[in-house]
Design a protein around this motif. Sequence first.
Motif, mmCIF file in Angstrom:
data_model
loop_
_atom_site.group_PDB
_atom_site.id
_atom_site.type_symbol
_atom_site.label_atom_id
_atom_site.label_comp_id
_atom_site.label_asym_id
_atom_site.label_seq_id
_atom_site.Cartn_x
_atom_site.Cartn_y
_atom_site.Cartn_z
ATOM 1 N N ILE A 74 -6.096 4.761 -6.615
ATOM 2 C CA ILE A 74 -4.669 4.709 -6.919
ATOM 3 C C ILE A 74 -3.998 5.612 -5.858
ATOM 4 C CG2 ILE A 74 -2.850 5.039 -8.765
ATOM 5 C CD1 ILE A 74 -4.671 4.079 -10.869
ATOM 6 N N ALA B 86 -3.825 4.028 -2.693
ATOM 7 C CA ALA B 86 -3.126 2.948 -2.462
ATOM 8 C C ALA B 86 -1.769 3.499 -2.205
ATOM 9 C CB ALA B 86 -3.111 1.932 -3.643
ATOM 10 N N ALA B 87 -1.350 4.598 -3.032
ATOM 11 C CA ALA B 87 0.010 5.068 -3.121
ATOM 12 C C ALA B 87 0.302 5.751 -1.717
ATOM 13 C CB ALA B 87 0.313 6.053 -4.192
ATOM 14 N N PHE C 293 0.838 2.766 0.556
ATOM 15 C CA PHE C 293 1.959 1.945 0.225
ATOM 16 C C PHE C 293 3.305 2.616 0.647
ATOM 17 C CE2 PHE C 293 5.331 0.723 -2.944
ATOM 18 C CZ PHE C 293 5.545 -0.587 -2.748
ATOM 19 N N VAL D 74 -1.711 -1.931 -2.485
ATOM 20 C CA VAL D 74 -1.703 -1.949 -3.788
ATOM 21 C C VAL D 74 -2.402 -3.068 -4.495
ATOM 22 C CG1 VAL D 74 0.028 -1.983 -5.979
ATOM 23 C CG2 VAL D 74 0.622 -0.577 -4.083
ATOM 24 N N PRO E 96 -8.390 -1.026 -1.489
ATOM 25 C CA PRO E 96 -6.927 -0.920 -1.176
ATOM 26 C C PRO E 96 -6.931 -1.087 0.440
ATOM 27 C CG PRO E 96 -7.739 0.986 -2.080
ATOM 28 C CD PRO E 96 -8.903 -0.017 -2.070
#
Length: 80
Positions: free
Chosen positions: A4, A7-8, A11, A41, A49
């Motif tokens: 996560i 991905a953040a 992103f 994401v 990712p």
Amino acid sequence: MTKILTAAALFLPLCLLGACGDTTGDRALSGAGIGAGVGAVGGLLFNAPLEGALIGGAVGAGTGALTNRNQINLGRPIWR
């Protein structure tokens, strides 16, 4: 949790390129940034990712390059 955060991390900066779209090149770059961010994401669904970012970037760049300013224009790029 690490996926996560990965991905953040992909992103957020890539989507900052979304504020551009004056020329074909600008739209391609903007589309690549937005596509890569969204792909990162979305790639979380498949535990990939980075691969999602690469696919999303390629698709977004192609979409941006194939549009004209009457179809999409997000304004002047932030770097100009």
